[in-house]
Design a protein around this motif. Structure first.
Motif, PDB file in Angstrom:
ATOM      1  N   ARG A  59       8.470  -3.723 -62.227  1.00 56.64           N
ATOM      2  CA  ARG A  59       9.767  -3.470 -62.862  1.00 56.64           C
ATOM      3  C   ARG A  59      10.347  -4.774 -63.376  1.00 56.64           C
ATOM      4  O   ARG A  59      10.835  -4.860 -64.507  1.00 56.64           O
ATOM      5  CB  ARG A  59      10.736  -2.813 -61.868  1.00 56.64           C
ATOM      6  N   SER A  85       8.520  -0.912 -68.305  1.00 55.37           N
ATOM      7  CA  SER A  85       9.480  -0.672 -69.380  1.00 55.37           C
ATOM      8  C   SER A  85       8.816  -0.495 -70.733  1.00 55.37           C
ATOM      9  O   SER A  85       9.438   0.003 -71.672  1.00 55.37           O
ATOM     10  CB  SER A  85      10.475  -1.835 -69.453  1.00 55.37           C
ATOM     11  N   ASP A 134      15.935  -3.560 -67.478  1.00 62.74           N
ATOM     12  CA  ASP A 134      14.563  -3.852 -67.883  1.00 62.74           C
ATOM     13  C   ASP A 134      14.056  -2.792 -68.840  1.00 62.74           C
ATOM     14  O   ASP A 134      13.405  -3.085 -69.852  1.00 62.74           O
ATOM     15  CB  ASP A 134      13.665  -3.942 -66.650  1.00 62.74           C
ATOM     16  N   HIS A 135      14.363  -1.540 -68.529  1.00 64.57           N
ATOM     17  CA  HIS A 135      13.947  -0.412 -69.366  1.00 64.57           C
ATOM     18  C   HIS A 135      14.716  -0.407 -70.688  1.00 64.57           C
ATOM     19  O   HIS A 135      14.118  -0.297 -71.772  1.00 64.57           O
ATOM     20  CB  HIS A 135      14.192   0.883 -68.596  1.00 64.57           C
ATOM     21  N   PHE A 169      11.945   6.460 -62.135  1.00 66.89           N
ATOM     22  CA  PHE A 169      12.057   5.110 -61.590  1.00 66.89           C
ATOM     23  C   PHE A 169      13.484   4.696 -61.228  1.00 66.89           C
ATOM     24  O   PHE A 169      13.676   3.650 -60.612  1.00 66.89           O
ATOM     25  CB  PHE A 169      11.487   4.089 -62.576  1.00 66.89           C
ATOM     26  N   CYS A 170      14.469   5.472 -61.625  1.00 68.14           N
ATOM     27  CA  CYS A 170      15.865   5.119 -61.330  1.00 68.14           C
ATOM     28  C   CYS A 170      16.572   6.308 -60.688  1.00 68.14           C
ATOM     29  O   CYS A 170      17.678   6.684 -61.098  1.00 68.14           O
ATOM     30  CB  CYS A 170      16.598   4.685 -62.594  1.00 68.14           C
TER      31      CYS A 170
END
Length: 352
Positions: A118, A124, A208-209, A258-259
């Motif tokens: 990450r 990302s 990051d994404h 992922f979140c």
């Protein structure tokens, strides 16, 4: 035969050895980072890693070199060392990765990864898709569907790959541009994403994404344009808007995978749905202890329940008060309290 003659023949044989043809495209599933680098050096540096068994692909040594994958994505020159030939460089390489993986295998990869996938932006750069399973609803109706659209897609992909294979100079790439209208839209989207990375924004904890979304949108718009239209034309606003819609979907999928929200938020949402069954039946008050006995599994421990209830109270979804010696949950806190209803409902045991 004299030694000199043998040596001369060996030299002549070496001089006349055939030249190894360069592959225009390399496809692999796993392997080592060194093997991938060597293939890209010896052939035209276009490669694809594809696997329908992602657990195997993610557990290979190749997946441990996420920094190299990031460099390919950015179009940077990738350097690597070999024991026999020293440092070698891959210039203007292209690496496409397509992996299908089960959730458990992905979780194992993230846990065992030697790098922060990450933090370094590796994840990302992916378009993530995690649709809801259709198991239990895939009924057979005896209808035979046509493959015309799939055949047309495969034909177009074959055409484009053939053009790449026939390029005499793969570094002589063509640049396509946004139309004036599309450029204005892209700038607005870029600024909107940047704003949402701020405090309180939807991407506050996924910067990051979000930092890659604008570029991914531009790349996808270019791919859609090249697939459908002439590369001598500019990318239209319609094509860009289609790319924005697609990336918005993939972004939502990334956030889901992922979140994910904290446990107390998930527990609170489950409680809210569970409370809905009581409200729909006309019930307003519950004993707090009944939630520990009959509530959702994640809230049958006092510590977890207290945090989830606190979250719901902060959003005014419920109320909590002491009635005699009993802690009571009010499912309709905005309505006037009614002691008679409290006494009546607390003596009723209804389980949903």
């Amino acid at each position: 035969m004299k030694n000199d003659e043998v040596i001369d023949e060996l030299i002549a044989h070496e001089d006349n050895k055939p030249i190894r043809p360069k592959l225009s495209f390399v496809k692999f599933e796993g392997g080592t980072p060194e093997g991938l680098m060597q293939s890209l050096c010896e052939n035209i540096p276009n490669a694809m890693q594809s696997s329908s068994e992602g657990g195997n692909a993610l557990n290979t040594k190749a997946s441990s070199k996420t920094g190299q994958s990031n460099s390919f994505w950015s179009g940077d020159t990738v350097l690597y060392n070999t024991k026999s030939e020293g440092e070698r460089a891959i210039v203007d390489g292209r690496l496409t990765i397509n992996i299908m993986v089960q959730p458990a295998a992905l979780a194992g990869f993230l846990k065992k990864s030697s790098t922060d996938v990450r933090g370094n932006g590796f994840l990302s750069r992916y378009l993530v898709c995690a649709p809801i399973s259709t198991c239990g609803g895939r009924y057979e109706a005896g209808i035979k569907f046509t493959n015309d659209n799939i055949d047309a897609l495969n034909a177009k992909v074959t055409e484009l790959l053939t053009k790449v294979a026939e390029l005499e100079d793969y570094t002589n790439r063509k640049t396509i541009h946004f139309s004036r209208e599309a450029k204005v839209i892209w700038i607005d989207v870029f600024n909107d994403i940047e704003f949402k990375m701020g405090v309180g924004g939807m991407y506050q904890y996924a910067r990051d994404h979000a930092s890659k979304l604008s570029e991914i949108i531009a790349r996808l718009a270019a791919l859609l344009h090249c697939f459908e239209y002439s590369m001598d034309e500019d990318i239209s606003s319609e094509t860009l808007l289609e790319a924005i819609r697609m990336v918005a979907y993939f972004s939502g999928q990334f956030m889901k995978v992922f979140c994910a929200p904290p446990k107390y938020v998930t527990d609170a949402e489950n409680l809210k749905c569970w409370f809905g069954g009581y409200v729909n039946s006309g019930r307003r008050y519950l004993k707090k202890n009944d939630i520990l006995k009959f509530g959702p599994s994640g809230t049958r421990k006092k510590a977890s329940l207290d945090v989830a209830l606190g979250y719901l109270k902060s959003n005014c979804h419920i109320g909590e008060f002491l009635f005699g010696r009993t802690m009571v949950i009010d499912l309709l806190p905005m309505q006037p309290s009614n002691e008679a209803v409290i006494r009546q409902e607390l003596s009723i045991n209804v389980v949903f």
